[in-house]
Motif scaffolding. Structure first.
Motif, PDB file in Angstrom:
ATOM      1  N   LEU A  24       0.936  -1.158  -0.164  1.00  0.00           N
ATOM      2  CA  LEU A  24       0.058  -0.363   0.001  1.00  0.00           C
ATOM      3  C   LEU A  24       0.765   1.386   0.025  1.00  0.00           C
ATOM      4  O   LEU A  24       0.847   2.376  -0.103  1.00  0.00           O
ATOM      5  CB  LEU A  24      -0.495   0.124   1.363  1.00  0.00           C
ATOM      6  N   ASN A  25       2.128   1.064   0.978  1.00  0.00           N
ATOM      7  CA  ASN A  25       2.848   2.337   0.553  1.00  0.00           C
ATOM      8  C   ASN A  25       3.440   2.373  -0.444  1.00  0.00           C
ATOM      9  O   ASN A  25       3.928   3.950  -1.387  1.00  0.00           O
ATOM     10  CB  ASN A  25       3.746   2.363   1.394  1.00  0.00           C
ATOM     11  N   PRO A  38     -13.408  -2.908   4.019  1.00  0.00           N
ATOM     12  CA  PRO A  38     -14.504  -2.039   3.289  1.00  0.00           C
ATOM     13  C   PRO A  38     -12.694  -1.255   3.175  1.00  0.00           C
ATOM     14  O   PRO A  38     -12.946  -0.645   2.016  1.00  0.00           O
ATOM     15  CB  PRO A  38     -14.905  -0.837   4.858  1.00  0.00           C
ATOM     16  N   HIS A  39     -11.609  -1.282   3.508  1.00  0.00           N
ATOM     17  CA  HIS A  39     -10.884  -0.280   3.326  1.00  0.00           C
ATOM     18  C   HIS A  39      -9.900  -1.347   1.905  1.00  0.00           C
ATOM     19  O   HIS A  39      -9.379  -0.734   1.251  1.00  0.00           O
ATOM     20  CB  HIS A  39      -9.203  -1.263   4.395  1.00  0.00           C
ATOM     21  N   LEU A  40     -10.149  -2.758   1.515  1.00  0.00           N
ATOM     22  CA  LEU A  40     -10.323  -3.258   0.486  1.00  0.00           C
ATOM     23  C   LEU A  40     -10.615  -2.623  -0.993  1.00  0.00           C
ATOM     24  O   LEU A  40     -10.726  -2.213  -2.123  1.00  0.00           O
ATOM     25  CB  LEU A  40     -10.260  -4.893   0.325  1.00  0.00           C
ATOM     26  N   ARG A  41     -12.224  -2.342  -0.668  1.00  0.00           N
ATOM     27  CA  ARG A  41     -13.118  -1.547  -0.844  1.00  0.00           C
ATOM     28  C   ARG A  41     -12.633  -0.064  -2.330  1.00  0.00           C
ATOM     29  O   ARG A  41     -12.201   0.103  -3.562  1.00  0.00           O
ATOM     30  CB  ARG A  41     -14.400  -1.890  -0.667  1.00  0.00           C
ATOM     31  N   THR A  42     -11.931   0.112  -1.294  1.00  0.00           N
ATOM     32  CA  THR A  42     -11.749   1.992  -0.892  1.00  0.00           C
ATOM     33  C   THR A  42     -10.207   1.800  -1.983  1.00  0.00           C
ATOM     34  O   THR A  42     -10.362   2.491  -2.936  1.00  0.00           O
ATOM     35  CB  THR A  42     -10.990   2.277   0.441  1.00  0.00           C
ATOM     36  N   VAL A  43      -9.382   0.662  -2.484  1.00  0.00           N
ATOM     37  CA  VAL A  43      -8.407   0.502  -2.809  1.00  0.00           C
ATOM     38  C   VAL A  43      -8.670   0.168  -3.697  1.00  0.00           C
ATOM     39  O   VAL A  43      -7.918   0.741  -4.755  1.00  0.00           O
ATOM     40  CB  VAL A  43      -6.695  -0.465  -1.336  1.00  0.00           C
ATOM     41  N   GLU A  59      -5.785   5.128   4.351  1.00  0.00           N
ATOM     42  CA  GLU A  59      -5.666   3.878   4.380  1.00  0.00           C
ATOM     43  C   GLU A  59      -4.386   2.941   5.526  1.00  0.00           C
ATOM     44  O   GLU A  59      -4.853   1.775   5.643  1.00  0.00           O
ATOM     45  CB  GLU A  59      -5.510   3.517   2.451  1.00  0.00           C
ATOM     46  N   LEU A  60      -2.775   3.244   4.692  1.00  0.00           N
ATOM     47  CA  LEU A  60      -2.116   2.314   5.613  1.00  0.00           C
ATOM     48  C   LEU A  60      -1.882   2.470   7.068  1.00  0.00           C
ATOM     49  O   LEU A  60      -1.726   1.113   7.383  1.00  0.00           O
ATOM     50  CB  LEU A  60      -0.590   3.864   5.617  1.00  0.00           C
ATOM     51  N   LYS A  61      -2.592   3.301   7.690  1.00  0.00           N
ATOM     52  CA  LYS A  61      -2.728   3.086   9.296  1.00  0.00           C
ATOM     53  C   LYS A  61      -3.947   2.159   9.339  1.00  0.00           C
ATOM     54  O   LYS A  61      -3.437   1.193  10.206  1.00  0.00           O
ATOM     55  CB  LYS A  61      -3.387   4.571   9.629  1.00  0.00           C
TER      56      LYS A  61
END
Length: 272
Positions: A169-170, A234-239, A251-253
């Motif tokens: 992600l970084n 939900p994070h994966l959907r955002t990505v 999203e990293l945090k």
């Protein structure tokens, strides 16, 4: 905590292990700051928090001293850890763990430092999986229990993949600046679209690994760790929907803390 669950636990070995991994984590962050700063990868186009060397808050000379200091601290706890953890085991294991301790320090430094820094060759994900997953979980399990269990590879791999997801992600966030700076991360090599699919693999596979681990050990309580997927799905959907790499920074945090709580929730279940 997996070791504790077997009924075998050594408080001193645990303290030394915890100290060692903290020193190694700090060392890797300092060395990363140093390497990217010296190579010019950290510049005015970088996304995310400003780095110490980049901003001039810490000089290159001072940062090199900090890297040396935390290298020594890592070995100061890592070497006794190897000695105490392998007592009563074949002498060859002691030397294997000594070599592994040295490799941990070397890997923490050479991710970005040096002419052939492996982070610039697209190998960062592999090293994170090996050192943050297999070695940190599996290796410490051996040092605490004086035995090996192949099933430990399942949660160790889950942690390794989630840790690699943080790095991926970084690198997705930094793809434009990394590409311009000659930092050929895996994301730069495969491109943003494939990196999203790879990220999905890194996030979803730990679910399958923990389900299999829970089934094979007949311990449903381990699934307590999957509560973090209330955040990760939900994070994966955002990505997957993202079109602007810079917007991935928040999203990293979520991934880093979810990885921590994944371990913590399983540990809490074991303790109660």
């Amino acid at each position: 905590m997996l070791a504790y669950d077997t009924g075998k636990f050594d408080s001193l070995v645990f303290i030394l292990a915890l100290s060692t991994v903290i020193f190694l984590q700090v060392l890797s962050n300092l060395a990363n700051d140093l390497g990217d700063g010296m190579k010019g990868t950290d510049n005015e186009n970088r996304v995310g928090p400003q780095r110490a060397v980049q901003s001039g808050a810490i000089s290159v000379k001072a940062m090199k001293k900090a890297v040396i200091l935390f290298s020594l601290l890592s070995l100061a706890t890592g070497l006794p850890l190897a000695w105490l953890g392998t007592r009563g085991m074949p002498p060859s294991l002691f030397w294997i763990f000594i070599v592994l301790a040295l490799l941990c320090v070397l890997a923490a430094i050479t991710y970005t430092v040096g002419k052939k820094a492996y982070g610039y060759l697209g190998l960062g994900d592999l090293f994170v999986f090996l050192f943050f997953g297999l070695l940190s979980v599996g290796g410490i399990f051996v040092l605490l229990t004086k035995q090996w269990d192949n099933l430990v590879l399942l949660p160790a791999s889950a942690i390794g993949l989630l840790s690699a997801a943080v790095l991926n992600l970084n690198n997705m966030r930094d793809i434009e600046n990394d590409q311009a700076s000659g930092k050929n991360t895996l994301v730069v090599k495969i491109g943003g679209n494939l990196a999203k699919k790879y990220h999905a693999f890194l996030i979803i596979t730990p679910v399958l690994l923990l389900l299999l681990f829970s089934y094979l050990t007949t311990t449903p309580g381990y699934l307590f760790g999957l509560l973090v997927y209330v955040i990760l799905f939900p994070h994966l959907r955002t990505v997957m929907k993202n079109q602007q790499p810079r917007e991935l920074d928040p999203e990293l945090k979520k991934v880093a803390l979810s990885t921590f709580f994944f371990s913590l929730l399983i540990s809490i279940w074991i303790l109660i």
